[in-house]
Write a protein that holds these residues in place. Structure first.
Motif, PDB file in Angstrom:
ATOM      1  N   LYS A   1      73.561  45.563  65.464  1.00 40.16           N
ATOM      2  CA  LYS A   1      72.565  46.613  65.703  1.00 40.16           C
ATOM      3  C   LYS A   1      73.176  48.003  65.477  1.00 40.16           C
ATOM      4  O   LYS A   1      72.586  48.859  64.819  1.00 40.16           O
ATOM      5  CB  LYS A   1      72.015  46.501  67.123  1.00 40.16           C
ATOM      6  CG  LYS A   1      70.993  47.558  67.467  1.00 40.16           C
ATOM      7  CD  LYS A   1      70.508  47.411  68.894  1.00 40.16           C
ATOM      8  CE  LYS A   1      69.540  48.535  69.250  1.00 40.16           C
ATOM      9  NZ  LYS A   1      69.122  48.455  70.651  1.00 40.16           N
ATOM     10  N   LEU A   2      74.375  48.228  66.025  1.00 43.03           N
ATOM     11  CA  LEU A   2      75.043  49.511  65.848  1.00 43.03           C
ATOM     12  C   LEU A   2      75.365  49.779  64.380  1.00 43.03           C
ATOM     13  O   LEU A   2      75.234  50.911  63.904  1.00 43.03           O
ATOM     14  CB  LEU A   2      76.324  49.563  66.683  1.00 43.03           C
ATOM     15  CG  LEU A   2      76.132  49.667  68.194  1.00 43.03           C
ATOM     16  CD1 LEU A   2      77.435  49.396  68.907  1.00 43.03           C
ATOM     17  CD2 LEU A   2      75.581  51.031  68.558  1.00 43.03           C
ATOM     18  N   ALA A   3      75.770  48.741  63.650  1.00 45.45           N
ATOM     19  CA  ALA A   3      76.072  48.896  62.224  1.00 45.45           C
ATOM     20  C   ALA A   3      74.812  49.261  61.446  1.00 45.45           C
ATOM     21  O   ALA A   3      74.843  50.138  60.568  1.00 45.45           O
ATOM     22  CB  ALA A   3      76.696  47.612  61.675  1.00 45.45           C
ATOM     23  N   ARG A   4      73.690  48.621  61.763  1.00 45.12           N
ATOM     24  CA  ARG A   4      72.424  48.946  61.079  1.00 45.12           C
ATOM     25  C   ARG A   4      71.988  50.375  61.403  1.00 45.12           C
ATOM     26  O   ARG A   4      71.494  51.086  60.541  1.00 45.12           O
ATOM     27  CB  ARG A   4      71.348  47.944  61.453  1.00 45.12           C
ATOM     28  CG  ARG A   4      71.619  46.553  60.889  1.00 45.12           C
ATOM     29  CD  ARG A   4      70.386  45.667  60.919  1.00 45.12           C
ATOM     30  NE  ARG A   4      70.722  44.334  60.515  1.00 45.12           N
ATOM     31  CZ  ARG A   4      70.988  43.950  59.262  1.00 45.12           C
ATOM     32  NH1 ARG A   4      70.958  44.829  58.296  1.00 45.12           N
ATOM     33  NH2 ARG A   4      71.288  42.700  58.993  1.00 45.12           N
ATOM     34  N   GLN A   5      72.174  50.780  62.649  1.00 44.68           N
ATOM     35  CA  GLN A   5      71.833  52.151  63.016  1.00 44.68           C
ATOM     36  C   GLN A   5      72.710  53.150  62.256  1.00 44.68           C
ATOM     37  O   GLN A   5      72.216  54.150  61.739  1.00 44.68           O
ATOM     38  CB  GLN A   5      71.996  52.362  64.530  1.00 44.68           C
ATOM     39  CG  GLN A   5      70.930  51.686  65.354  1.00 44.68           C
ATOM     40  CD  GLN A   5      71.210  51.790  66.849  1.00 44.68           C
ATOM     41  OE1 GLN A   5      72.354  51.916  67.281  1.00 44.68           O
ATOM     42  NE2 GLN A   5      70.144  51.720  67.645  1.00 44.68           N
TER      43      GLN A   5
ATOM     44  N   ALA B   1      71.724  53.649  58.766  1.00 47.49           N
ATOM     45  CA  ALA B   1      70.513  54.463  58.657  1.00 47.49           C
ATOM     46  C   ALA B   1      70.763  55.913  59.071  1.00 47.49           C
ATOM     47  O   ALA B   1      69.825  56.713  59.169  1.00 47.49           O
ATOM     48  CB  ALA B   1      69.402  53.855  59.516  1.00 47.49           C
ATOM     49  N   GLY B   2      72.028  56.252  59.346  1.00 51.96           N
ATOM     50  CA  GLY B   2      72.373  57.610  59.740  1.00 51.96           C
ATOM     51  C   GLY B   2      72.138  57.915  61.199  1.00 51.96           C
ATOM     52  O   GLY B   2      72.166  59.071  61.615  1.00 51.96           O
ATOM     53  N   GLU B   3      71.938  56.883  62.015  1.00 54.37           N
ATOM     54  CA  GLU B   3      71.708  57.055  63.452  1.00 54.37           C
ATOM     55  C   GLU B   3      72.978  56.647  64.196  1.00 54.37           C
ATOM     56  O   GLU B   3      73.291  55.472  64.285  1.00 54.37           O
ATOM     57  CB  GLU B   3      70.549  56.173  63.907  1.00 54.37           C
ATOM     58  CG  GLU B   3      69.242  56.463  63.203  1.00 54.37           C
ATOM     59  CD  GLU B   3      68.186  55.403  63.484  1.00 54.37           C
ATOM     60  OE1 GLU B   3      68.435  54.480  64.290  1.00 54.37           O
ATOM     61  OE2 GLU B   3      67.119  55.497  62.864  1.00 54.37           O
ATOM     62  N   LEU B   4      73.691  57.629  64.721  1.00 60.21           N
ATOM     63  CA  LEU B   4      74.956  57.346  65.390  1.00 60.21           C
ATOM     64  C   LEU B   4      74.813  57.471  66.898  1.00 60.21           C
ATOM     65  O   LEU B   4      74.292  58.462  67.397  1.00 60.21           O
ATOM     66  CB  LEU B   4      76.040  58.311  64.909  1.00 60.21           C
ATOM     67  CG  LEU B   4      76.359  58.233  63.422  1.00 60.21           C
ATOM     68  CD1 LEU B   4      77.422  59.237  63.067  1.00 60.21           C
ATOM     69  CD2 LEU B   4      76.793  56.834  63.035  1.00 60.21           C
TER      70      LEU B   4
END
Length: 195
Positions: free
Chosen positions: A86-90, A93-96
């Motif tokens: 989930k963190l990798a997908r975020q 998408a530029g969502e850190l």
């Protein structure tokens, strides 16, 4: 409880933390000792010392950030592949993420790497030769049996952090199954390195 509730924003770049908060007291004490070591003539007497102390201050910061972000010792909890995905997908998408358990663990691991690396370098400076951390710890304990009246210099927590970091660096699973170093162990290692 908000992990940042004990802070006030004093400027855009600086956060003021209550220096009387016992959660951070050992880290503030380590930072004070580092500041004293960086004063002339101590820092000028050994050209290798300032760079090590600069990196060591990074470990103090990383432990503060870990605690601010809610780091908890969870020795029996394994890594969640779904959470990492989930963190990798975020991130893709530029969502850190800037908060939460993963970020807290990120800062804690950063502190461990820094503590292991810098304690190795500082031990080389103190002992006066290159070798592995366990050997240098043994030698430092022989060279400085009484570093302060009534105290024996013990590197047990430095050794523990060093072993943990070696697992992170060299074992295929890293810490996937469990962590063996608690926040308190890292604090004790910082204290022993900054005295």
């Amino acid at each position: 409880m908000d992990p940042l509730a004990n802070e006030t924003q004093s400027s855009r770049d600086v956060v003021q933390i209550n220096i009387h908060d016992p959660t951070y007291a050992p880290l503030f004490q380590a930072a004070s000792r580092l500041a004293n070591l960086l004063k002339p003539p101590t820092a000028k007497s050994n050209s290798e010392l300032p760079a090590s102390l600069d990196d060591f201050l990074g470990s103090v910061y990383a432990l503060i950030f870990a605690k601010q972000r809610g780091f908890k010792n969870r020795p029996d909890r394994s890594t969640s592949i779904a959470a990492i995905e989930k963190l990798a997908r975020q991130a893709a998408a530029g969502e850190l993420r800037t908060d939460g358990k993963w970020i807290a663990g990120f800062h804690f691991n950063s502190a461990l790497f820094r503590i292991a690396a810098v304690s190795h370098r500082i031990l080389q400076i103190v002992v006066g030769r290159d070798d592995c951390v366990p050997t240098l710890c043994d030698e430092a304990e022989k060279l400085y049996p009484k570093w302060k009246p009534g105290h024996h210099w013990s590197n047990g927590n430095v050794r523990k952090v060093y072993r943990e970091v070696n697992k992170l660096k060299h074992k295929r699973k890293g810490l996937l199954e469990r962590r063996n170093v608690a926040y308190e162990d890292a604090l004790a290692a910082v204290a022993s390195c900054s005295t």
